[in-house]
Scaffold this motif. Structure first.
Motif, PDB file in Angstrom:
ATOM      1  N   SER A  37      35.838  25.872  37.379  1.00 44.97           N
ATOM      2  CA  SER A  37      36.529  27.022  37.973  1.00 44.97           C
ATOM      3  C   SER A  37      37.798  27.358  37.199  1.00 44.97           C
ATOM      4  CB  SER A  37      36.858  26.745  39.439  1.00 44.97           C
ATOM      5  OG  SER A  37      37.877  25.762  39.564  1.00 44.97           O
ATOM      6  N   GLN A  38      38.476  26.328  36.717  1.00 39.35           N
ATOM      7  CA  GLN A  38      39.706  26.553  35.951  1.00 39.35           C
ATOM      8  C   GLN A  38      39.416  27.212  34.612  1.00 39.35           C
ATOM      9  OE1 GLN A  38      41.143  22.518  35.962  1.00 39.35           O
ATOM     10  NE2 GLN A  38      42.296  22.770  37.869  1.00 39.35           N
ATOM     11  N   LYS A  39      38.224  26.982  34.083  1.00 39.42           N
ATOM     12  CA  LYS A  39      37.857  27.572  32.790  1.00 39.42           C
ATOM     13  C   LYS A  39      37.357  29.004  32.930  1.00 39.42           C
ATOM     14  CE  LYS A  39      34.673  27.016  28.871  1.00 39.42           C
ATOM     15  NZ  LYS A  39      35.677  27.199  27.797  1.00 39.42           N
ATOM     16  N   VAL A  40      36.563  29.287  33.979  1.00 37.97           N
ATOM     17  CA  VAL A  40      35.869  30.580  34.024  1.00 37.97           C
ATOM     18  C   VAL A  40      36.550  31.621  34.905  1.00 37.97           C
ATOM     19  CG1 VAL A  40      33.666  29.436  33.584  1.00 37.97           C
ATOM     20  CG2 VAL A  40      34.321  29.935  35.945  1.00 37.97           C
ATOM     21  N   ILE A  78      28.301  41.297  28.859  1.00 37.81           N
ATOM     22  CA  ILE A  78      28.305  40.934  30.278  1.00 37.81           C
ATOM     23  C   ILE A  78      29.639  41.330  30.914  1.00 37.81           C
ATOM     24  CG2 ILE A  78      28.299  39.005  31.917  1.00 37.81           C
ATOM     25  CD1 ILE A  78      25.543  39.659  30.845  1.00 37.81           C
ATOM     26  N   GLU A  79      29.548  42.090  32.017  1.00 40.54           N
ATOM     27  CA  GLU A  79      30.739  42.527  32.750  1.00 40.54           C
ATOM     28  C   GLU A  79      30.922  41.735  34.043  1.00 40.54           C
ATOM     29  OE1 GLU A  79      30.600  46.810  33.343  1.00 40.54           O
ATOM     30  OE2 GLU A  79      29.278  46.963  31.589  1.00 40.54           O
ATOM     31  N   TYR A  80      29.812  41.238  34.604  1.00 40.65           N
ATOM     32  CA  TYR A  80      29.849  40.534  35.882  1.00 40.65           C
ATOM     33  C   TYR A  80      29.052  39.241  35.737  1.00 40.65           C
ATOM     34  CZ  TYR A  80      30.964  45.339  37.057  1.00 40.65           C
ATOM     35  OH  TYR A  80      31.512  46.598  37.064  1.00 40.65           O
ATOM     36  N   PHE A  81      29.686  38.119  36.116  1.00 39.47           N
ATOM     37  CA  PHE A  81      29.086  36.805  35.930  1.00 39.47           C
ATOM     38  C   PHE A  81      29.159  36.028  37.237  1.00 39.47           C
ATOM     39  CE2 PHE A  81      29.804  32.343  34.023  1.00 39.47           C
ATOM     40  CZ  PHE A  81      28.441  32.074  34.004  1.00 39.47           C
ATOM     41  N   VAL A  82      28.005  35.563  37.723  1.00 38.20           N
ATOM     42  CA  VAL A  82      27.924  34.815  38.972  1.00 38.20           C
ATOM     43  C   VAL A  82      27.326  33.438  38.691  1.00 38.20           C
ATOM     44  CG1 VAL A  82      26.981  34.739  41.313  1.00 38.20           C
ATOM     45  CG2 VAL A  82      27.542  36.948  40.268  1.00 38.20           C
ATOM     46  N   LEU A 115      29.993  34.275  26.581  1.00 38.44           N
ATOM     47  CA  LEU A 115      30.326  35.468  27.356  1.00 38.44           C
ATOM     48  C   LEU A 115      31.646  36.065  26.890  1.00 38.44           C
ATOM     49  CD1 LEU A 115      29.446  34.171  30.946  1.00 38.44           C
ATOM     50  CD2 LEU A 115      27.978  35.448  29.372  1.00 38.44           C
ATOM     51  N   PRO A 116      31.825  37.372  27.070  1.00 37.45           N
ATOM     52  CA  PRO A 116      33.117  37.984  26.718  1.00 37.45           C
ATOM     53  C   PRO A 116      34.212  37.508  27.656  1.00 37.45           C
ATOM     54  CG  PRO A 116      31.715  39.562  27.852  1.00 37.45           C
ATOM     55  CD  PRO A 116      30.858  38.362  27.582  1.00 37.45           C
ATOM     56  N   ALA A 117      35.430  37.438  27.155  1.00 43.98           N
ATOM     57  CA  ALA A 117      36.548  36.979  27.983  1.00 43.98           C
ATOM     58  C   ALA A 117      36.861  37.975  29.085  1.00 43.98           C
ATOM     59  CB  ALA A 117      37.777  36.751  27.107  1.00 43.98           C
ATOM     60  N   SER A 118      36.648  39.242  28.821  1.00 45.61           N
ATOM     61  CA  SER A 118      36.931  40.288  29.801  1.00 45.61           C
ATOM     62  C   SER A 118      35.700  40.520  30.668  1.00 45.61           C
ATOM     63  CB  SER A 118      37.321  41.587  29.079  1.00 45.61           C
ATOM     64  OG  SER A 118      37.541  42.619  30.012  1.00 45.61           O
ATOM     65  N   ARG A 119      35.720  39.942  31.856  1.00 46.71           N
ATOM     66  CA  ARG A 119      34.589  40.061  32.777  1.00 46.71           C
ATOM     67  C   ARG A 119      35.085  39.699  34.165  1.00 46.71           C
ATOM     68  NH1 ARG A 119      33.923  34.805  30.428  1.00 46.71           N
ATOM     69  NH2 ARG A 119      34.106  33.258  32.109  1.00 46.71           N
ATOM     70  N   GLN A 120      34.285  39.999  35.181  1.00 53.49           N
ATOM     71  CA  GLN A 120      34.569  39.578  36.556  1.00 53.49           C
ATOM     72  C   GLN A 120      33.643  38.421  36.891  1.00 53.49           C
ATOM     73  OE1 GLN A 120      34.335  42.757  39.410  1.00 53.49           O
ATOM     74  NE2 GLN A 120      34.928  41.479  41.139  1.00 53.49           N
ATOM     75  N   THR A 121      34.197  37.347  37.439  1.00 54.04           N
ATOM     76  CA  THR A 121      33.416  36.124  37.636  1.00 54.04           C
ATOM     77  C   THR A 121      33.501  35.651  39.080  1.00 54.04           C
ATOM     78  OG1 THR A 121      33.860  35.464  35.350  1.00 54.04           O
ATOM     79  CG2 THR A 121      33.057  33.763  36.832  1.00 54.04           C
TER      80      THR A 121
END
Length: 329
Positions: free
Chosen positions: A197-200, A149-153, A176-182
């Protein structure tokens, strides 16, 4: 600012024009450029503000810049929603905006058999739109891999927590991978949502498009003080005497939704109820009947109707005041 100046692909601009969109809404003006720059963000925005397009358009743009390599079938974008109805609405928007990009997506939600969803997943899907419970069911079957996963909404994060999906969301995030856009949307940034929000999110931008509980200026309010035992009678009189159509009525419980719908039907007002005990197919048919005007009144629980985006909705009645202030808006 126009959609053309935002830097979106011409396929998306063509789809936007086909949808009849002329200029970006406030949320789109802020969110689209931020996502195109690769930033994580938190935003508050009301249903009907153009929120879904604000994240789908830029994320589809980014997704299409590096298309799937042949033979790669794992999802690259995950959108979490709290309800089946919102999942279906996001799916419809994906179909509209991605029609010239030929985006392969899959909707995962409960209330229907899981096997057909699993079979379609085998065919590959770049984008997954899912409710937390059904996604975890499929993860348990080892039929989906979220490692790419690269993009997480997270859409309507507060709604997920109100519905008890707190632990489910965290279980999904951990896969999910740590490297992603959220991107996280919520009516408020408080309590459990703030902790999430602080976690993701990583160094996120924050856009408060609509303050929590803010009332749209286009909404006119009326208050009627009625004894509880006379509410249904008065509701039927009010809708009938004013010849209102396309009326959405909110109640707190499934039992009350059925009772009010039954009373209105007996009074000659074509009405259907929508709540969690109805199967997904029935709920979909009910919404379609309301949208196309086959029925005058839709009675729904706050949770079942959360996130519904219905065009040309002129009348909303809170038969009972909601437990959460933001749900009133």
């Amino acid at each position: 600012m126009t959609f053309h100046t935002l830097g979106l692909r011409h396929e998306l601009l063509k789809a936007i024009e086909q949808c009849g969109y002329k200029t970006p809404t406030d949320v789109q003006k802020k969110v689209i450029p931020a996502l195109l720059r690769g930033r994580d963000l938190f935003a508050t925005a009301q249903t009907g503000s153009g929120k879904t397009a604000s994240y789908l358009l830029p994320l589809l743009h980014l997704l299409s810049k590096t298309p799937h390599t042949e033979g790669f079938s794992h999802p690259r974008m995950l959108i979490l929603t709290p309800t089946r109805e919102l999942t279906l609405q996001v799916g419809a928007s994906l179909e509209q905006y991605g029609c010239y990009l030929h985006v392969n997506f899959q909707l995962l939600y409960g209330g229907v058999k899981i096997d057909p969803q699993v079979r379609r997943l085998r065919e590959g899907a770049e984008v997954i739109v899912a409710t937390p419970g059904r996604l975890l069911d499929i993860i348990a079957l080892k039929k989906i891999n979220l490692a790419f996963i690269e993009y997480f909404v997270i859409d309507e994060a507060d709604g997920m927590f109100d519905m008890g999906f707190h632990n489910d969301v965290y279980r999904i995030v951990d896969r999910l991978p740590a490297s992603r856009q959220t991107l996280l949307f919520s009516a408020t940034l408080m309590g459990k949502v703030k902790m999430l929000s602080q976690k993701v999110l990583r160094k996120p931008l924050q856009f408060e498009i609509n303050r929590a509980g803010e009332i749209p200026k286009t909404v006119t309010h009326s208050v009627c003080r009625i004894d509880d035992e006379k509410k249904s009678e008065f509701l039927a009189y009010w809708i009938g005497s004013k010849n209102w159509h396309r009326v959405l009525v909110f109640v707190k419980t499934k039992k009350r939704a059925d009772e009010v719908a039954s009373y209105l039907n007996d009074a000659g007002l074509s009405t259907l109820a929508i709540h969690g005990e109805h199967k997904a197919g029935a709920r979909k048919r009910t919404l379609q009947a309301f949208r196309d005007g086959s029925i005058r009144v839709l009675v729904g629980t706050d949770i079942a109707a959360r996130g519904l985006d219905i065009d040309h909705l002129d009348y909303v009645i809170n038969y009972e005041m909601p437990s959460v202030n933001e749900d009133y808006v």
